[in-house]
Write a protein that holds these residues in place. Structure first.
Motif, short mmCIF file in Angstrom:
data_model
loop_
_atom_site.label_atom_id
_atom_site.label_comp_id
_atom_site.label_asym_id
_atom_site.label_seq_id
_atom_site.Cartn_x
_atom_site.Cartn_y
_atom_site.Cartn_z
N ASP A 1 -5.13 9.91 0.79
CA ASP A 1 -4.25 9.06 1.58
C ASP A 1 -5.10 8.15 2.47
OD1 ASP A 1 -2.25 7.86 2.98
OD2 ASP A 1 -1.43 9.68 3.87
N GLN A 2 -5.29 6.92 2.07
CA GLN A 2 -6.14 5.97 2.79
C GLN A 2 -5.33 4.83 3.40
OE1 GLN A 2 -9.25 6.96 3.04
NE2 GLN A 2 -8.94 8.58 1.55
N ARG A 3 -4.01 5.00 3.49
CA ARG A 3 -3.15 3.90 3.96
C ARG A 3 -3.51 3.42 5.35
NH1 ARG A 3 2.49 6.73 2.70
NH2 ARG A 3 1.25 8.44 3.54
N ILE B 1 0.87 -1.17 0.00
CA ILE B 1 0.00 0.00 0.00
C ILE B 1 0.91 1.23 0.00
CG2 ILE B 1 -1.79 1.27 1.23
CD1 ILE B 1 -2.58 -1.32 2.60
N SER B 2 0.75 2.07 -1.02
CA SER B 2 1.62 3.24 -1.13
C SER B 2 0.81 4.46 -1.57
CB SER B 2 2.74 2.97 -2.15
OG SER B 2 2.20 2.68 -3.42
N LEU B 3 1.41 5.65 -1.36
CA LEU B 3 0.80 6.91 -1.76
C LEU B 3 1.58 7.43 -2.96
CD1 LEU B 3 -1.30 9.11 -1.02
CD2 LEU B 3 0.54 10.26 0.20
N GLU C 1 -6.64 1.83 -7.21
CA GLU C 1 -6.30 3.22 -6.94
C GLU C 1 -7.47 3.85 -6.20
OE1 GLU C 1 -5.39 5.27 -10.55
OE2 GLU C 1 -3.72 3.95 -11.04
N VAL D 1 3.26 -1.11 4.21
CA VAL D 1 2.84 0.25 3.92
C VAL D 1 4.07 1.11 3.61
CG1 VAL D 1 1.64 2.29 4.79
CG2 VAL D 1 0.86 0.00 5.43
N THR E 1 -3.89 6.62 -3.26
CA THR E 1 -3.41 5.43 -2.58
C THR E 1 -3.45 4.26 -3.56
OG1 THR E 1 -4.26 6.24 -0.49
CG2 THR E 1 -3.76 3.91 -0.61
N CYS F 1 -13.83 3.49 3.17
CA CYS F 1 -13.10 4.76 3.27
C CYS F 1 -13.95 5.96 2.86
CB CYS F 1 -11.84 4.71 2.40
SG CYS F 1 -10.66 3.47 2.93
#
Length: 113
Positions: free
Chosen positions: A94-96, A42-44, A90, A112, A55, A78
């Protein structure tokens, strides 16, 4: 995968199974990889989006209908929009911190960034 493998990259068929060398939708291996064996990233990402954060969830190992179903569940939790592109989910913003516990509850190992 052996040295004499005939597996090649194909934009026509999408992702290929490394064991049976078939498209993942037509995989004949018979066994799916259990979620615990997979590491989900999981990345931004903000590149090419005019500073807006998105995200990205990669490495789920699901087929298209499975990705669509999981994406819908994640977007609902979310409260944001998003889409599935090139086997990556996608989501806007920012939902990490919200996605990590959700995926861990589903049995995935999460990393993350």
């Amino acid at each position: 995968m052996s040295k004499n493998s005939r597996l090649v990259y194909s934009t026509d068929q999408g992702r290929m199974c490394p064991d049976c060398e078939q498209p993942q939708e037509q995989c004949i291996c018979g066994e799916a990889t259990p979620p615990a064996a997979e590491v989900v990233l999981i990345s931004l990402d903000t590149k090419g989006r005019k500073g807006k954060g998105v995200t990205l969830v990669q490495g789920l190992g699901l087929d298209k209908p499975g990705l669509d179903t999981l994406s819908k569940q994640m977007k609902k939790q979310c409260g944001v929009g998003g889409s599935v592109k090139d086997w990556t989910i996608e989501m806007q913003g920012d939902q990490r911190s919200k996605l990590s516990p959700l995926l861990e509850a589903l049995g995935y190992r999460v990393k993350v960034r």
